[in-house]
Design a protein around this motif. Sequence first.
Motif, PDB file in Angstrom:
ATOM      1  N   LYS A 118       0.836  -1.209   0.000  1.00 38.04           N
ATOM      2  CA  LYS A 118       0.000   0.000   0.000  1.00 38.04           C
ATOM      3  C   LYS A 118       0.867   1.254   0.000  1.00 38.04           C
ATOM      4  O   LYS A 118       0.588   2.214  -0.717  1.00 38.04           O
ATOM      5  CB  LYS A 118      -0.914   0.025   1.235  1.00 38.04           C
ATOM      6  CG  LYS A 118      -2.107  -0.856   1.129  1.00 38.04           C
ATOM      7  CD  LYS A 118      -2.973  -0.686   2.356  1.00 38.04           C
ATOM      8  CE  LYS A 118      -4.209  -1.538   2.258  1.00 38.04           C
ATOM      9  NZ  LYS A 118      -5.091  -1.358   3.415  1.00 38.04           N
ATOM     10  N   ASN A 119       1.934   1.245   0.799  1.00 38.04           N
ATOM     11  CA  ASN A 119       2.830   2.405   0.846  1.00 38.04           C
ATOM     12  C   ASN A 119       3.541   2.604  -0.491  1.00 38.04           C
ATOM     13  O   ASN A 119       3.738   3.749  -0.930  1.00 38.04           O
ATOM     14  CB  ASN A 119       3.840   2.263   1.978  1.00 38.04           C
ATOM     15  CG  ASN A 119       3.204   2.491   3.325  1.00 38.04           C
ATOM     16  OD1 ASN A 119       2.289   3.286   3.468  1.00 38.04           O
ATOM     17  ND2 ASN A 119       3.690   1.782   4.332  1.00 38.04           N
ATOM     18  N   LEU A 120       3.924   1.523  -1.147  1.00 36.08           N
ATOM     19  CA  LEU A 120       4.554   1.629  -2.465  1.00 36.08           C
ATOM     20  C   LEU A 120       3.575   2.226  -3.477  1.00 36.08           C
ATOM     21  O   LEU A 120       3.943   3.103  -4.265  1.00 36.08           O
ATOM     22  CB  LEU A 120       5.022   0.251  -2.938  1.00 36.08           C
ATOM     23  CG  LEU A 120       5.651   0.204  -4.324  1.00 36.08           C
ATOM     24  CD1 LEU A 120       6.973   0.951  -4.323  1.00 36.08           C
ATOM     25  CD2 LEU A 120       5.848  -1.227  -4.759  1.00 36.08           C
ATOM     26  N   ILE A 121       2.329   1.783  -3.440  1.00 36.22           N
ATOM     27  CA  ILE A 121       1.308   2.317  -4.352  1.00 36.22           C
ATOM     28  C   ILE A 121       1.082   3.797  -4.039  1.00 36.22           C
ATOM     29  O   ILE A 121       0.974   4.630  -4.953  1.00 36.22           O
ATOM     30  CB  ILE A 121      -0.009   1.529  -4.224  1.00 36.22           C
ATOM     31  CG1 ILE A 121       0.199   0.045  -4.527  1.00 36.22           C
ATOM     32  CG2 ILE A 121      -1.080   2.117  -5.128  1.00 36.22           C
ATOM     33  CD1 ILE A 121       0.688  -0.282  -5.886  1.00 36.22           C
ATOM     34  N   ASN A 122       0.993   4.139  -2.748  1.00 34.74           N
ATOM     35  CA  ASN A 122       0.805   5.548  -2.367  1.00 34.74           C
ATOM     36  C   ASN A 122       1.981   6.408  -2.829  1.00 34.74           C
ATOM     37  O   ASN A 122       1.792   7.552  -3.247  1.00 34.74           O
ATOM     38  CB  ASN A 122       0.613   5.676  -0.855  1.00 34.74           C
ATOM     39  CG  ASN A 122      -0.795   5.366  -0.439  1.00 34.74           C
ATOM     40  OD1 ASN A 122      -1.745   5.621  -1.179  1.00 34.74           O
ATOM     41  ND2 ASN A 122      -0.950   4.812   0.750  1.00 34.74           N
ATOM     42  N   LEU A 123       3.182   5.878  -2.754  1.00 32.43           N
ATOM     43  CA  LEU A 123       4.361   6.612  -3.225  1.00 32.43           C
ATOM     44  C   LEU A 123       4.249   6.897  -4.722  1.00 32.43           C
ATOM     45  O   LEU A 123       4.524   8.011  -5.179  1.00 32.43           O
ATOM     46  CB  LEU A 123       5.627   5.820  -2.925  1.00 32.43           C
ATOM     47  CG  LEU A 123       6.949   6.465  -3.306  1.00 32.43           C
ATOM     48  CD1 LEU A 123       7.170   7.734  -2.496  1.00 32.43           C
ATOM     49  CD2 LEU A 123       8.088   5.500  -3.080  1.00 32.43           C
TER      50      LEU A 123
ATOM     51  N   TYR B  68       2.248   6.864   8.350  1.00 32.62           N
ATOM     52  CA  TYR B  68       2.672   6.781   9.746  1.00 32.62           C
ATOM     53  C   TYR B  68       3.723   5.697   9.985  1.00 32.62           C
ATOM     54  O   TYR B  68       4.219   5.553  11.086  1.00 32.62           O
ATOM     55  CB  TYR B  68       1.466   6.519  10.653  1.00 32.62           C
ATOM     56  CG  TYR B  68       0.443   7.630  10.551  1.00 32.62           C
ATOM     57  CD1 TYR B  68       0.713   8.888  11.073  1.00 32.62           C
ATOM     58  CD2 TYR B  68      -0.777   7.422   9.926  1.00 32.62           C
ATOM     59  CE1 TYR B  68      -0.203   9.917  10.972  1.00 32.62           C
ATOM     60  CE2 TYR B  68      -1.707   8.443   9.833  1.00 32.62           C
ATOM     61  CZ  TYR B  68      -1.419   9.685  10.359  1.00 32.62           C
ATOM     62  OH  TYR B  68      -2.326  10.697  10.256  1.00 32.62           O
ATOM     63  N   ASP B  69       4.044   4.937   8.979  1.00 31.26           N
ATOM     64  CA  ASP B  69       5.044   3.883   9.102  1.00 31.26           C
ATOM     65  C   ASP B  69       6.429   4.522   9.084  1.00 31.26           C
ATOM     66  O   ASP B  69       6.806   5.187   8.111  1.00 31.26           O
ATOM     67  CB  ASP B  69       4.880   2.889   7.957  1.00 31.26           C
ATOM     68  CG  ASP B  69       5.744   1.659   8.116  1.00 31.26           C
ATOM     69  OD1 ASP B  69       6.552   1.604   9.067  1.00 31.26           O
ATOM     70  OD2 ASP B  69       5.598   0.731   7.301  1.00 31.26           O
ATOM     71  N   GLN B  70       7.200   4.330  10.135  1.00 29.61           N
ATOM     72  CA  GLN B  70       8.502   4.991  10.290  1.00 29.61           C
ATOM     73  C   GLN B  70       9.472   4.649   9.159  1.00 29.61           C
ATOM     74  O   GLN B  70      10.272   5.469   8.757  1.00 29.61           O
ATOM     75  CB  GLN B  70       9.132   4.611  11.635  1.00 29.61           C
ATOM     76  CG  GLN B  70       8.428   5.226  12.815  1.00 29.61           C
ATOM     77  CD  GLN B  70       8.489   6.742  12.781  1.00 29.61           C
ATOM     78  OE1 GLN B  70       9.476   7.328  12.385  1.00 29.61           O
ATOM     79  NE2 GLN B  70       7.408   7.378  13.186  1.00 29.61           N
ATOM     80  N   SER B  71       9.388   3.425   8.652  1.00 31.18           N
ATOM     81  CA  SER B  71      10.319   3.038   7.595  1.00 31.18           C
ATOM     82  C   SER B  71       9.998   3.722   6.264  1.00 31.18           C
ATOM     83  O   SER B  71      10.858   3.812   5.396  1.00 31.18           O
ATOM     84  CB  SER B  71      10.307   1.521   7.417  1.00 31.18           C
ATOM     85  OG  SER B  71       8.996   1.070   7.121  1.00 31.18           O
ATOM     86  N   TRP B  72       8.798   4.229   6.101  1.00 27.54           N
ATOM     87  CA  TRP B  72       8.405   4.878   4.852  1.00 27.54           C
ATOM     88  C   TRP B  72       8.397   6.407   4.944  1.00 27.54           C
ATOM     89  O   TRP B  72       8.386   7.079   3.914  1.00 27.54           O
ATOM     90  CB  TRP B  72       7.021   4.407   4.418  1.00 27.54           C
ATOM     91  CG  TRP B  72       7.037   3.035   3.848  1.00 27.54           C
ATOM     92  CD1 TRP B  72       6.889   1.866   4.518  1.00 27.54           C
ATOM     93  CD2 TRP B  72       7.234   2.686   2.479  1.00 27.54           C
ATOM     94  NE1 TRP B  72       6.969   0.815   3.663  1.00 27.54           N
ATOM     95  CE2 TRP B  72       7.183   1.292   2.404  1.00 27.54           C
ATOM     96  CE3 TRP B  72       7.453   3.417   1.323  1.00 27.54           C
ATOM     97  CZ2 TRP B  72       7.339   0.605   1.196  1.00 27.54           C
ATOM     98  CZ3 TRP B  72       7.598   2.735   0.125  1.00 27.54           C
ATOM     99  CH2 TRP B  72       7.550   1.346   0.075  1.00 27.54           C
ATOM    100  N   ILE B  73       8.401   6.968   6.133  1.00 27.39           N
ATOM    101  CA  ILE B  73       8.275   8.418   6.287  1.00 27.39           C
ATOM    102  C   ILE B  73       9.403   9.162   5.573  1.00 27.39           C
ATOM    103  O   ILE B  73       9.164  10.148   4.882  1.00 27.39           O
ATOM    104  CB  ILE B  73       8.196   8.800   7.784  1.00 27.39           C
ATOM    105  CG1 ILE B  73       6.829   8.402   8.331  1.00 27.39           C
ATOM    106  CG2 ILE B  73       8.444  10.281   7.990  1.00 27.39           C
ATOM    107  CD1 ILE B  73       6.647   8.649   9.811  1.00 27.39           C
TER     108      ILE B  73
END
Length: 167
Positions: A115-120, A143-148
């Motif tokens: 989901k974070n990859l798609i949001n990026l 809110y995921d620290q590894s993606w912020i």
Amino acid sequence: MKYINFFISYKKYFFSILFFLILSLSICTIVMNKINKKKILNQNIEEFVKIIDDFQKKEKYSLECKKNFFKKNKNIYGTLIGINLAKQLFFQKKYTESILIFKEILSYTKEENLKNLINLNLVKVYIKQKKFPLALKIINNVYDQSWINIFRKNKKNIPSYCKEKKM
């Protein structure tokens, strides 16, 4: 009277046969369902492998075939083809179609990193379209620290954010 005695004496056998018949039908249903699911999965894998082989051969696979595969498969294979399709549409400057595909993937994806990859990728499309408020909205909802940190790098590409930071 004899008929009732006959029924009572064979009552155990009748119910035991009925029980085993129901049990065997249940087992057959479960086994057939598993075989059917495995068959469908194998068909999806074969179709996915065919698409990947075509990519490796450097043959252009039509957008329509990718769209059909993506619409039929709401699993990881469909997701991977959908990401590839959305990126291909992005490079062709068909941003709205790309956004629609990314949003559809987000609607059925459960894995957070995906989901974070798609949001990026959505943020990149919004920045390219100069829809900065939408991009900021997505960036601020991570809110995921590894993606912020990854999202913050894209935040620097937003002019309104840069102006606020200078003031």
